[in-house]
Design an enzyme around this catalytic site. Structure first.
Site, PDB file in Angstrom:
ATOM      1  N   HIS A 108     -15.726 -37.861  16.000  1.00 20.38           N
ATOM      2  CA  HIS A 108     -15.725 -38.458  17.339  1.00 20.38           C
ATOM      3  C   HIS A 108     -15.945 -39.978  17.337  1.00 20.38           C
ATOM      4  O   HIS A 108     -15.096 -40.719  17.834  1.00 20.38           O
ATOM      5  CB  HIS A 108     -16.725 -37.729  18.238  1.00 20.38           C
ATOM      6  CG  HIS A 108     -17.091 -38.472  19.475  1.00 20.38           C
ATOM      7  ND1 HIS A 108     -16.171 -38.741  20.464  1.00 20.38           N
ATOM      8  CD2 HIS A 108     -18.252 -39.041  19.875  1.00 20.38           C
ATOM      9  CE1 HIS A 108     -16.771 -39.434  21.422  1.00 20.38           C
ATOM     10  NE2 HIS A 108     -18.021 -39.639  21.088  1.00 20.38           N
ATOM     11  N   HIS A 112     -22.321 -45.440  17.928  1.00 16.56           N
ATOM     12  CA  HIS A 112     -22.764 -45.299  19.318  1.00 16.56           C
ATOM     13  C   HIS A 112     -23.564 -44.042  19.631  1.00 16.56           C
ATOM     14  O   HIS A 112     -24.366 -44.041  20.550  1.00 16.56           O
ATOM     15  CB  HIS A 112     -21.594 -45.458  20.300  1.00 16.56           C
ATOM     16  CG  HIS A 112     -20.759 -44.226  20.501  1.00 16.56           C
ATOM     17  ND1 HIS A 112     -19.684 -43.929  19.714  1.00 16.56           N
ATOM     18  CD2 HIS A 112     -20.856 -43.212  21.398  1.00 16.56           C
ATOM     19  CE1 HIS A 112     -19.142 -42.787  20.133  1.00 16.56           C
ATOM     20  NE2 HIS A 112     -19.829 -42.333  21.149  1.00 16.56           N
ATOM     21  N   GLU A 147     -29.008 -41.377  19.773  1.00 12.94           N
ATOM     22  CA  GLU A 147     -29.120 -40.291  20.743  1.00 12.94           C
ATOM     23  C   GLU A 147     -29.263 -38.941  20.038  1.00 12.94           C
ATOM     24  O   GLU A 147     -30.035 -38.105  20.435  1.00 12.94           O
ATOM     25  CB  GLU A 147     -27.861 -40.308  21.616  1.00 12.94           C
ATOM     26  CG  GLU A 147     -27.775 -39.177  22.605  1.00 12.94           C
ATOM     27  CD  GLU A 147     -28.271 -39.593  23.982  1.00 12.94           C
ATOM     28  OE1 GLU A 147     -27.747 -40.591  24.496  1.00 12.94           O
ATOM     29  OE2 GLU A 147     -29.165 -38.921  24.517  1.00 12.94           O
ATOM     30  N   ASP A 148     -28.493 -38.754  18.976  1.00 12.94           N
ATOM     31  CA  ASP A 148     -28.354 -37.403  18.418  1.00 12.94           C
ATOM     32  C   ASP A 148     -28.948 -37.213  17.029  1.00 12.94           C
ATOM     33  O   ASP A 148     -28.858 -36.127  16.477  1.00 12.94           O
ATOM     34  CB  ASP A 148     -26.856 -37.031  18.311  1.00 12.94           C
ATOM     35  CG  ASP A 148     -26.162 -37.082  19.657  1.00 12.94           C
ATOM     36  OD1 ASP A 148     -26.863 -36.924  20.666  1.00 12.94           O
ATOM     37  OD2 ASP A 148     -24.937 -37.271  19.692  1.00 12.94           O
ATOM     38  N   ASP A 204     -15.139 -44.023  24.177  1.00 10.98           N
ATOM     39  CA  ASP A 204     -15.903 -42.788  24.008  1.00 10.98           C
ATOM     40  C   ASP A 204     -15.377 -41.729  24.979  1.00 10.98           C
ATOM     41  O   ASP A 204     -15.087 -40.587  24.603  1.00 10.98           O
ATOM     42  CB  ASP A 204     -17.377 -43.129  24.303  1.00 10.98           C
ATOM     43  CG  ASP A 204     -18.286 -41.933  24.316  1.00 10.98           C
ATOM     44  OD1 ASP A 204     -18.180 -41.113  23.387  1.00 10.98           O
ATOM     45  OD2 ASP A 204     -19.117 -41.824  25.244  1.00 10.98           O
ATOM     46  N   ASP A 256      10.179 -44.949  40.367  1.00 11.28           N
ATOM     47  CA  ASP A 256       8.803 -44.485  40.426  1.00 11.28           C
ATOM     48  C   ASP A 256       8.354 -43.890  39.094  1.00 11.28           C
ATOM     49  O   ASP A 256       7.177 -43.606  38.904  1.00 11.28           O
ATOM     50  CB  ASP A 256       8.648 -43.407  41.503  1.00 11.28           C
ATOM     51  CG  ASP A 256       8.852 -43.977  42.898  1.00 11.28           C
ATOM     52  OD1 ASP A 256       8.349 -45.092  43.146  1.00 11.28           O
ATOM     53  OD2 ASP A 256       9.532 -43.324  43.708  1.00 11.28           O
TER      54      ASP A 256
HETATM   55 MN    MN Z   1     -19.851 -40.371  22.173  1.00  6.87          MN
END
Ligand code: MN
Length: 499
Positions: free
Chosen positions: A59, A83, A87-88, A149, A270
Site C-alpha cells: 500500500h 505514512h 499509526e500501525d 493514499d 461531452d
Molecule cells: Mn495509508
C-alpha cells in the site's frame, strides 16, 4: 507529457519507483535514501497484511508511485512510504525523526493526524473537518500524500466489507474530491471522483459507462483522422504546437452534467476532448482561429479561461466544433505551464517540470482560499446528510468508539451491535453507552450514534429475553444457540452416567 496515474494492476517494486524518480529528480539527490525509506517501512510493517491478504508494504509503495508519477519532490515520496508506520507499527514519530529528520517526521505526523478523522455522524464530522483544515494550514503538502493514499485505497476497495466501502467512497466524493478541486489538482480530483462513483452510485455508474462505451466505440479511426488533420492545418498556418492528444472525459463529471441537462441527448463533446499544447498564449489564440476556420464552432461553447481563469486558477481555451458528420467535438488549447497548473494545482509547487526545474513558489494563494473552501464544504455537509437519508431509509449506520462504521437495520439495539462486533461481546454484554450516555440494552439506535458496549467477563451467556429486543439474524441465532446449549448441559447434568 500525457500523464496518467499508475494503475493497481501495474507491477510495482522499489526499483520501478526509483526508475520513475530518476526521470525527474536532480542527480544531486541520492535516490538510495528512497530505497532506505522503503526498507525501513517494509521492516516496520513486516508480518502485517492488508484486507486483501497482500503484505502491507504494497500500500505505501503504491501510494508512493502515485506521488512520484506527478514528479513530486522526493521528500514527499519518502514521507508517503512512511505514512502508515507510526499509526500501525511499534516505530514511533521520534524514531522517524531520528532517522529521517524533522521535515519528514512532520509530514508523517500530519498524515497520521488526518488518518484518525473518521466519519462519526454529521456533528463530529464537522469537528473533524476543522481538524483537517488545521492540518492543511500547517502543511498543505500533507494533502498530496493523503490524496495518493486515498486513491490507492479506492483502487483496492473491493477487499473491504461493504459498509466500509460505502463510507470510504462517500467521504472521497463529498470531502476529498472537492478539496482537490479547490487546490486545483484536476487529475487527483477526477480520479477520486471516478473511483468513488462506482461505489456510491453503482447503477448510475454502470449506465454512464455504457453510454460512453457505446457512443465512442468504432470511432478510433475518425479520432485519429481529426488529430492528423488538425496537426497538418496548424503546421500549414505556421502555428507552433508541442503535442496533441484525445482524452476521454471523466465519468463522474459527465454524470453530473447529464443530471443538470436532464435527458438531453449526449454528444461526443461531452465524452471526449482533444488537447492541444502550444508554446505561448499567442499560439493558443492562433490555434483557436485555425480550428474555427476548419469547422464551425458551436454557439456558446467557446470559453476563454485564459483571460478569465476559473476560481481555482484553471486556464485554457475551450471550443466545440461541428464535424462534417454532425458530431461535435471539444478542443482544449493551453500552454505547458497552464497544463501543469491544471493537472497538479497546488502540488505544482513541489513538482519538477520537464526541464527538471521546480516551479518557483508563488504567493501562497491557497492560504487565502482556505476560508472559501471551508464554506463550500460546510454546504456539502448538509447535502451529505440528505444523501444519507435517501440511501439508508431502512438501514442505520452507527459507529464504534474507534470510528468504524457498523451497518444495522432500523430499530436495532445495542445487543445487535454487540453481536455484530463479536459473538463473545454479545454473550458477555451487560450494558451500553450511546454518545457517552448510559442506555438500556433495549433502546433503539439511531443513525450516527457512537456505541460502546460494556462487557462482564464473568457473564455466562445472553439473557433469553433478549430474543425480543433484537433485529438482526446474527444476534437471534447466537441467543437461541446459547439457550439450546444451556438446555443440553442441564440435561447432561441431571442424567447420571452421561457426559
Ligand atoms: Mn495509508
Amino acid at each position: 507529457m500525457l500523464y496518467s496515474l499508475p494503475q493497481p494492476n501495474e507491477p510495482k517494486s522499489i526499483d520501478t519507483l526509483i526508475t520513475m524518480m530518476k526521470a525527474y529528480v536532480p542527480p544531486t539527490f541520492d535516490l538510495e535514501l528512497v530505497r532506505f525509506a522503503y526498507e525501513y517501512a517494509a521492516e516496520a510493517h513486516k508480518g502485517q497484511t492488508r484486507k486483501s491478504g497482500e503484505p502491507y508494504i504494497v500500500h505505501p509503495l503504491a501510494a508512493a508511485h502515485i506521488v512520484a508519477s506527478m514528479r513530486i519532490d522526493p521528500t514527499l515520496v519518502i514521507a508517503t512510504l512512511l505514512h502508515d508506520v507510526p499509526e500501525d507499527t511499534s516505530v514511533t514519530l521520534d524514531d522517524i525523526e531520528k532517522t529521517f529528520g524533522s521535515e519528514i517526521m512532520h509530514l508523517v505526523q500530519g498524515i497520521t493526524k488526518l488518518g484518525k478523522l473518521k466519519y462519526r455522524g454529521v456533528e463530529r464530522y464537522i469537528e473533524n473537518l476543522r481538524k483537517m483544515f488545521v492540518a492543511m494550514a500547517e502543511d498543505i503538502r500533507v494533502m498530496i500524500i493523503k490524496f495518493a493514499d486515498r486513491i490507492h485505497n479506492l483502487q483496492t476497495l473491493d477487499s473491504l466489507p461493504e459498509s466500509k466501502r460505502y463510507r470510504v467512497a462517500l467521504e472521497s466524493l463529498e470531502i476529498y474530491a472537492p478539496i482537490a478541486n479547490r487546490l486545483g489538482m484536476g487529475e487527483m480530483k477526477g480520479e477520486l471522483e471516478d473511483l468513488a462513483f462506482r461505489y456510491v452510485y453503482p447503477e448510475e455508474f454502470t449506465r454512464v459507462k455504457n453510454i460512453q462505451e457505446k457512443r465512442l466505440s468504432g470511432k478510433e479511426a475518425e479520432f485519429a483522422a481529426i488529430e492528423e488533420r488538425v496537426q497538418k492545418e496548424l503546421t500549414n498556418a505556421g502555428v507552433k504546437f508541442l503535442e496533441m492528444y484525445g482524452r476521454k472525459k471523466r465519468l463522474y463529471s459527465f454524470y453530473t452534467k447529464m443530471q443538470r441537462k436532464q435527458g438531453e441527448t449526449t454528444n461526443i463533446h461531452d465524452l471526449i476532448a482533444f488537447r492541444i499544447i502550444v508554446p505561448s498564449i499567442g499560439d493558443c489564440y492562433a490555434a483557436l482561429g485555425v480550428l474555427h476556420k476548419l469547422w464551425k464552432p458551436v454557439k456558446g461553447r467557446i470559453k476563454d479561461y485564459i483571460s478569465q481563469p476559473k476560481p481555482n486558477g484553471y486556464k485554457s481555451l475551450h471550443t466545440s466544433v461541428f464535424l462534417e458528420g454532425g458530431d461535435t467535438v471539444e478542443f482544449q488549447i493551453r500552454t505547458p505551464e497552464m497544463h501543469e497548473e491544471a493537472e497538479y494545482g497546488i502540488a505544482a509547487h513541489w513538482h519538477y517540470d520537464e526541464k527538471g526545474a521546480m516551479i518557483p513558489k508563488k504567493e501562497l494563494q491557497w492560504v487565502k482560499e482556505l476560508a472559501e473552501i471551508q464554506k463550500d464544504l460546510l454546504k456539502q455537509l448538509s447535502d451529505l446528510e440528505q444523501i444519507k437519508v435517501n440511501f439508508l431509509q431502512d438501514r442505520i449506520f452507527v459507529f464504534t468508539p474507534k470510528g468504524d462504521v457498523i451497518d444495522l437495520p432500523e430499530g436495532a439495539t445495542p445487543i445487535d451491535f454487540a453481536y455484530h462486533i463479536h459473538s463473545d461481546i454479545g454473550n458477555k454484554c451487560t450494558g451500553a453507552t450511546v454518545n457517552d450516555k448510559l442506555v438500556g440494552l433495549e433502546s433503539e439506535l439511531k443513525n450516527g450514534d457512537v456505541v460502546e458496549i460494556i462487557v462482564d467477563k464473568n457473564r455466562k451467556g445472553p439473557n433469553p429475553d433478549w430474543i425480543n429486543m433484537v433485529k438482526t439474524q446474527t444476534a437471534r441465532a447466537h441467543i437461541r444457540e446459547h439457550q439450546k446449549s444451556r438446555l443440553s448441559n442441564w440435561i447432561k447434568a441431571v442424567l447420571p452416567g452421561k457426559k
